[in-house]
Structures are given as structure tokens and as C-alpha cells.
Design a protein around this motif. Structure first.
Motif, PDB file in Angstrom:
ATOM      1  N   VAL A 155       0.592   1.491  -2.318  1.00  0.00           N
ATOM      2  CA  VAL A 155       1.872   2.008  -1.821  1.00  0.00           C
ATOM      3  C   VAL A 155       2.843   2.183  -2.976  1.00  0.00           C
ATOM      4  N   ALA A 159       4.434   5.741  -3.939  1.00  0.00           N
ATOM      5  CA  ALA A 159       5.883   5.923  -3.913  1.00  0.00           C
ATOM      6  C   ALA A 159       6.432   6.238  -5.297  1.00  0.00           C
ATOM      7  N   SER A 162       5.613   9.852  -5.990  1.00  0.00           N
ATOM      8  CA  SER A 162       6.330  10.736  -5.087  1.00  0.00           C
ATOM      9  C   SER A 162       7.820  10.796  -5.398  1.00  0.00           C
ATOM     10  N   TRP A 480      11.744  11.021   5.916  1.00  0.00           N
ATOM     11  CA  TRP A 480      10.297  11.093   6.135  1.00  0.00           C
ATOM     12  C   TRP A 480       9.725  12.359   5.513  1.00  0.00           C
ATOM     13  N   LEU A 483       9.647  11.955   1.723  1.00  0.00           N
ATOM     14  CA  LEU A 483       8.594  11.028   1.310  1.00  0.00           C
ATOM     15  C   LEU A 483       7.198  11.623   1.442  1.00  0.00           C
ATOM     16  N   THR A 484       6.969  12.384   2.486  1.00  0.00           N
ATOM     17  CA  THR A 484       5.602  12.801   2.815  1.00  0.00           C
ATOM     18  C   THR A 484       5.378  14.304   2.794  1.00  0.00           C
ATOM     19  N   LEU A 535      10.743   3.093   5.542  1.00  0.00           N
ATOM     20  CA  LEU A 535       9.668   4.049   5.793  1.00  0.00           C
ATOM     21  C   LEU A 535       8.454   3.756   4.919  1.00  0.00           C
ATOM     22  N   ALA A 536       8.693   3.409   3.665  1.00  0.00           N
ATOM     23  CA  ALA A 536       7.585   3.185   2.733  1.00  0.00           C
ATOM     24  C   ALA A 536       6.777   1.941   3.089  1.00  0.00           C
ATOM     25  N   TYR A 541       3.415   5.239   6.895  1.00  0.00           N
ATOM     26  CA  TYR A 541       3.323   5.591   5.470  1.00  0.00           C
ATOM     27  C   TYR A 541       2.130   4.914   4.811  1.00  0.00           C
ATOM     28  N   ARG A 542       1.809   3.713   5.251  1.00  0.00           N
ATOM     29  CA  ARG A 542       0.684   2.980   4.673  1.00  0.00           C
ATOM     30  C   ARG A 542      -0.670   3.541   5.120  1.00  0.00           C
TER      31      ARG A 542
END
Length: 751
Positions: A155, A159, A162, A480, A483-484, A535-536, A541-542
């Protein structure tokens, strides 16, 4: 609006009394599939049917825990309507089918799944207690069963790449995720990603025209083109002066375009409430843009470097002064009524108005950007426009199929009425003939704005937005996406879809997490960094993929949005290459012949959605990139001392497979490559390492069967002089083949 006192006892009972079968059926079936989708858009405060006896409450605006108050109210409203009879039939069913006077006409066809749900609900409400209730299916399998979860180290790597475009250090990998993110969010690279991500949402960099046209001739005629008068007295050569002028104009325009996203950065960097993106009483300016606004002399002492075109500071503008008194801006304070992004010239120019649009585009984007509401979804029914126009004098205020949308949209559009300028005329100015009377007047969600508030109408709107629960939820959804690269799931609409319930479960699981994070976000002072941390560390996310093959298509539908799902943007791919190899590729840019647009990038103007699936051209760019990066970096790494190498510190060009020792070193190197390039933690005896090892040995075997040069290819030599790199055993080129293979893997190209 004060809640009815009669609801309070029910709210108390809710925490102690068991949920009845009927209540559960309403909560899990009737409300999400019929009430929220078909009834709420009209039957709510501010809706077309707000004066009817069937008025619902929007759970999205309910601040109570679990949204209990709105659900209790709505279930009671449905139950009353279900029990109300007309000629022996429930009015709820008659209204839904359009058999009674109903402005919404036939919302549900009698043979539809939605109508059957309502019919089952009516039976439950009206049936004697001894009759069995309709069963409600409960979820037996935990939602994340059979899903592989990333550990903290992976993670942190994900992160870090990202959000900051770098690999974590070994020391950072020992931290817990939230502590690492707290440190990461102090880095400048994080704020570059933050601005980039939010521009994907707000698109203000794509505002039309030269940036100086944000500043109208009527209000900034003496200052907006200041750079044209710059003398460059320190440059003797005429050609150089001209180039310096072009550079200054380019940087001035870039700085103007950057102001809205710099406002977001300022709020987050300084741990200010994120509501300030809609309430801040200032904008961000640089020495260059301050000259355009005509305030440079007034504030120049606040800059560290008055020659830096990209040093931003917060500033309040004075109320606009026009060339005539009629063009002066009204202000109760003497200052421009700033309302965060809403009142910035860039946002207003990016979403302009027209004589026929009447600020409705701005209102629509306001709802989408700040409340997460797509108002076009309110008016999904198709009707005969010509017939409606013939029947009603003002369809947008009278025809139910029009009012359902315009009663929400038009009051907000009317709040922008003093920003009535078109194209390159700037943004501020009142309509010559006064505001339109054939549209709903200024207000928000059923609340009218008082006339004396007109000069600060966007501030009035921003204040109400900051208090709306939907704001917090929308910001979590934006985070979100950043992040993704994936938008939050939407509720499935097709009740006839055999996979509807599976898709609904996926949406509900994600929605639950989003709303929990949004509640904490609001409770803890709207600190945006907390959203990123929450969120992370969330299961969504995981989640990295499915542990074993699943044959059940319903379960597959539930997990459809889990795991690697999004191709990296050109900007992110460049940063990842730089993080892994020490320098970017340099070809995935939007300018200077860059390939960013071909690789799914955006220009924030004509192209506003990033590509999510690779095209043929993108596949060709992937192959070119992998060849080029492997070519430039493999031989280069072998020229370094072993202790300084990024990839090949355990092998040399004469390390060949065939002995226990050399095979162990080769496999250890492959495992290291998997970790650095792909982020995989593969054991040296794993199938993945064995597969890559077979590729390496296969290349060497093929090379041994053909004639070959005893040195690396000319184009892959790292120094400018193209000094030959000896490779008598072909191992450097075999490692280059391995690197090319890894760079084409999904783990590198996707997130």
C-alpha cells in the motif's frame, strides 16, 4: 427545516427495537430500487410535487447517524400511501401506474420489476399480521471474501507512486500507512499530483481563449496586457528580447490558468477546512497575475521573489471598477465577493453562459463538482418537446417533465445572474434588460435568496453548500478518483438485469465506506488529508484481486471493480519511470511533439476524459516505451560500480546460467527486478521468477545459435559518444529483453 417532533420517539426506538421484515424490505428493496430512483426527484422539498401529500426526505441531506430520520419518514410516507385505497386498490400502485391524477404520469409499468416490488410492499403493509411477510435475502458471504489484500508495504509503494511519483525508502516501508501518508502529503510532488487530479475534475486549465481575456476590457483595460509594455532593457539583442516577451506572455497565461488549482493546494497544504474551496474570500495570485489584476504595487511586499511567475499568495480583490459607473460591481464590503472556486474568473470562463443557456451550464457543473449530483439524471423521461411547447406558455416552470429538473437547476443558475458576459468579454456584468422572469428565481434547494444578498449571491450559495452533507460525500468521491483514476460506483438502474442485486451490493459496500469517511471528514474539520489517509487504508483500496477463480457470475459482478483496473495516465507513467529508473522517458508530454494525447491524456478543453482502455496507438506507444527505456537503462546500469546499481548489483555481464551459484544470483536479481519495477514480492523459487528466468535463458540460447555482435547495440549505449559496451556473452542484451518484458506487464502500466 425543523424535523417533526413525532419522529423523535421513533428514532429512539430504532436503536432498541428489532427491525421488522417490512422495514428491512423497504430499506433494502423498495427505497433503493423505486423510491430513490423514481419518486424522490419530484416528491421532496423544492421538487415539483412538494405541495402534494406524499413528500419524501432526501437521505443524502440527512445528517443523522445512518440517515435514520429520513428513512423513518420515508417508510412512513410510503406506508400511508400504500394503505390509502381508491375503489379497493392502493393509491401507491394507482399513482405509480398513472391511473390516478399524477403529474409524473406512469412512472412504473404494471409488468415492470419496480411495480412488482411495490405490489409486494403493499401486500406487506395491508396484509393481516398472521400472513407471512415477503422474505428479504440477507448477504451470507462477506463482501471481501476471496479477495487478496495488499499488505502495508505494498500500500505504501502504491500510494507513494500514485501521490508523489517516487518509490518509498526502506525506512518508510517500516511505517504504518497513515504516518507515511502524513509525511508524503508535505512533499511538493504530492501537490503537483493534487492539482493535476483536481484539474481532471474541474478542467479550469482548459478555459477558452488567451488567459488574459479572463480579465475583461471593461474592468482591466489598463493592466491585463501589462507584459506587452515590458521593455527588457537588460537584453540587447532584438531577437532575444522578442523570445523573452513570448516566454513572459506564456508564463503569465500559465500562471492565470493555474490559480484555481493553486487555491486547492493552499487549502490542503495549510490544513484549512476544505469547505474553503467554495467559501474562501480570496484568490491566489503571482507577481505576474497581480500585474494583470492591477494590484501588484499594493501587494508586492508579500512576495519572496517578484520575478517568479509561479509564486502564489492569497489576495482579496477590490470590487471591480468599470469604465463607466454602470459597470461597477456592487459590494457591501468594497471587495470582490469571493466564493472559492465558484467566483474565480477561470471557473466562470470554463463554463460560460449564453442568451439561451442562462447560466444553466454553470448550475449543472456546480451540482456535479460540489455536491456530486448529475442534474440531468433528474429529467430522464423522454417526451414530445413540440407538444409540451404548444401546451405550456413557460414549459420549464409548468410542464412536470421540465420542472423536475429546472426547479432544482434554475434557482442556482439565477444566483449567477450578475456574471452575464459571453465569450472573451470577461465574466462580470448585469443583463441589460434585467434577469429573466420566465425561470425560477435565485435560491437553493427550496430556499429563496433575499434581494439584499444579491451582490454576494455566490458567497450565499457557498455557505449553504459547505453545510450540505452531499459536499463531504462529493469530496470523498473526488479523492477516490484522484487515488485510483476510477469514479465511485453508481447505483444500478435496470431492475430487470439478472445481475442487478450483485451490482447493487457492490455499490452499497463502496457507498458505505465513502459515507463513513465523509462523516469523519465533516466531523474533523474538513481536513482533506484525512480523506486520503482513510481511503488508502480502506478495503477497497487495499483490494488487489481475486484469490481463486470464481465461476459464479453474480459474485464476479460484485467484484468487478476490485483490483488493478486503470491504466496510468501519461503524467503518472512518466513519474513512475522516473521513480524506477532515475529519470523520465520525456516523450509523454502535451507539448513539443509529446505523445500524451495519443496515450489517453486530456487537454481539459476538447478532450476532457482520460482513456481507460488502450487503443492500437497506445499499444504501439507502450511497446516503444518499453523498448526505449530498457535500451537506455540496462547497459547504463552495468557501467556503474556494483554497489551503485539500481538493478543488477548481484550479477555481471559474464554471469551465465548453469551453475548453482550463478543461477541463484540470476534468480535473486530477477526477484529484485520484480520488486523494483512491478512492486511484486516474489520468492526466488516462485513460478513468476521461474517464468522470467526461462525468458532470460531462452534469449541466451537463441543468441548462441546465431551470429551476434560482441557488444551492445549502438542505440543502447548510454553516453553521448556511444562508447561500445562489451557484451560477448549476450547477457546484457538478455537482461534488456527481461526489462522490456517487465515494462509491458500490467503491474507496471496499470494501477
Amino acid at each position: 427545516m425543523k424535523r417533526p417532533a413525532s419522529l423523535l420517539p421513533a428514532l429512539v426506538l430504532l436503536t432498541t427495537a428489532p427491525v421488522s421484515g417490512r422495514d428491512l424490505f423497504f430499506d433494502e428493496q423498495v427505497w433503493p430500487k423505486v423510491g430513490a430512483q423514481s419518486c424522490l426527484k419530484c416528491h421532496k422539498a423544492g421538487g415539483d410535487a412538494e405541495d402534494s401529500k406524499f413528500v419524501l426526505q432526501d437521505p443524502a441531506r440527512d445528517k443523522t447517524t445512518g440517515r435514520h430520520v429520513s428513512q423513518i419518514h420515508n417508510e412512513a410516507a410510503f406506508a400511508r400511501m400504500a394503505k390509502s385505497m381508491k375503489d379497493g386498490e392502493s393509491r401507491l400502485l394507482l399513482k405509480a401506474a398513472g391511473k390516478l391524477d399524477h403529474e409524473g404520469e406512469d412512472v412504473l409499468k404494471p409488468d415492470s420489476a419496480g411495480y412488482r416490488l411495490l405490489a409486494d410492499y403493499v401486500k406487506q403493509v395491508t396484509a393481516p399480521a398472521k400472513e407471512p411477510k415477503v422474505a428479504v435475502k440477507t448477504d451470507e458471504t462477506p463482501f471481501f471474501a476471496d479477495v487478496v489484500m495488499l499488505d502495508d508495504q505494498r500500500v505504501i509503494r502504491r500510494a507513494s507512486l500514485s501521490l508523489a511519483g517516487r518509490l518509498p525508502t526502506q525506512e518508510e516501508l517500516k511505517r504504518d500507512v497513515k504516518s507515511h501518508l502524513a509525511a508524503l502529503m508535505k512533499e511538493d510532488a504530492f501537490y503537483q499530483r493534487l492539482r493535476e487530479g483536481f484539474n481532471d475534475i474541474f478542467l479550469t486549465v482548459g478555459a477558452d481563449g488567451n488567459a488574459e481575456t479572463f480579465l475583461s476590457y471593461d474592468h482591466f483595460q489598463n493592466t491585463r496586457l501589462w507584459y506587452q509594455k515590458w521593455e527588457f532593457a537588460d537584453i540587447a539583442d532584438e531577437k532575444e528580447r522578442k523570445q523573452a516577451g513570448y516566454k513572459m506572455a506564456r508564463e503569465y497565461r500559465e500562471a492565470l490558468h493555474g490559480e484555481p488549482m493553486k487555491l486547492i493546494e493552499y487549502v490542503v497544504r495549510n490544513d484549512r477546512p476544505f469547505t474553503e474551496i467554495i467559501t474562501a474570500d480570496h484568490i491566489m495570485v503571482t507577481p505576474y497575475t497581480a500585474r494583470g489584476y492591477g494590484i501588484f504595487e499594493e501587494i508586492k511586499g508579500q512576495f519572496k521573489d517578484t520575478n517568479d511567475p509561479f509564486e502564489y499568495i492569497p489576495v482579496r480583490l477590490h470590487a471591480l471598477k468599470g469604465r463607466s459607473k454602470q459597470q461597477d460591481q456592487e459590494s457591501g464590503t468594497g471587495f470582490y465577493p469571493h466564493a472559492g472556486l465558484l467566483s474565480t474568473f477561470q471557473w466562470l470562463c470554463r463554463y460560460p453562459t449564453t442568451e439561451t443557456n442562462r447560466n444553466r451550464l454553470r448550475a449543472r457543473m456546480y451540482y456535479q463538482h460540489f455536491l456530486g449530483v448529475d442534474v440531468l439524471e433528474l429529467a430522464a423521461r423522454v417526451t414530445d418537446a413540440a407538444a409540451v411547447t404548444a401546451k405550456y406558455k413557460v414549459p420549464t416552470m409548468e410542464a412536470s417533465e421540465c420542472v423536475v429538473c429546472h426547479k432544482t437547476l434554475d434557482p442556482v443558475a439565477s444566483l449567477f445572474q450578475d456574471y452575464w458576459r459571453f465569450a472573451d468579454q470577461g465574466v462580470y456584468g448585469k443583463r441589460k434588460d434585467g434577469w429573466f422572469t420566465d425561470m425560477f428565481q435565485a435560491g437553493f434547494e427550496g430556499e429563496d435568496m433575499r434581494g439584499e444578498e444579491r451582490w454576494r449571491s455566490l458567497q450565499w450559495l457557498g455557505e449553504r453548500t459547505a453545510k450540505d452533507p452531499r459536499f463531504a460525500v462529493a469530496m470523498v468521491e473526488h479523492a477516490w478518483y484522484i487515488l485510483t483514476g476510477r469514479k465511485a460506483l453508481l447505483p444500478p438502474k435496470d431492475l430487470e438485469d439478472p445481475l442487478h442485486d450483485a451490482k447493487r451490493r457492490s455499490y452499497t459496500a463502496q457507498r458505505r465506506i465513502i459515507e463513513e469517511i465523509a462523516a469523519r471528514f465533516a466531523k474533523n474539520g474538513f481536513n482533506f488529508k484525512h480523506i486520503i489517509q482513510d481511503l488508502a487504508t480502506s478495503d477497497f483500496y487495499r483490494a488487489d484481486g481475486i484469490a481463486t477463480a470464481i465461476a459464479d457470475e453474480k459474485r464476479l459482478a460484485e467484484l468487478d471493480d476490485i483490483g488493478i483496473a486503470r491504466m496510468l495516465s501519461p503524467e503518472q507513467l512518466e513519474r513512475k519511470i522516473a521513480a524506477v529508473f532515475g529519470k523520465p522517458w520525456g516523450r509523454l508530454k502535451n507539448s513539443d511533439g509529446g505523445l500524451a494525447m495519443l496515450y489517453g491524456g486530456i487537454d481539459s478543453k476538447e478532450v476532457t476524459e482520460r482513456a481507460t482502455d488502450p487503443s492500437g496507438a497506445m499499444g504501439a506507444i507502450m511497446r516503444t516505451m518499453s523498448n526505449d527505456i530498457a535500451c537506455k537503462n540496462t547497459a547504463l546500469d552495468f557501467t556503474r560500480p556494483a554497489a551503485e546499481r539500481l538493478f543488477f548489483h548481484e550479477v555481471e555481464s559474464d554471469t551465465l546460467p548453469g551453475t548453482v551459484e550463478s543461477d541463484a544470483r540470476i534468480k535473486s536479481t530477477i526477484a529484485h527486478l520484480h520488486e523494483r519495477v512491478l512492486g511484486r514480492s516474489d520468492a526466488v523459487d516462485s513460478d513468476e521468477v521461474s517464468r522470467t528466468h526461462a525468458l532470460f535463458t531462452g534469449i541466451l540460447t537463441d543468441a548462441a545459435m546465431s551470429r551476434r555482435e560482441p557488444q551492445e547495440s549502438y542505440y543502447c549505449r548510454p553516453d553521448p559518444e556511444r562508447t561500445p559496451i562489451p557484451d560477448p556473452h549476450y547477457t546484457i542484451r538478455a537482461w534488456r529483453g527481461v526489462m522490456t518484458y517487465l515494462l509491458r506487464r500490467l503491474e507496471f502500466l496499470y494501477e
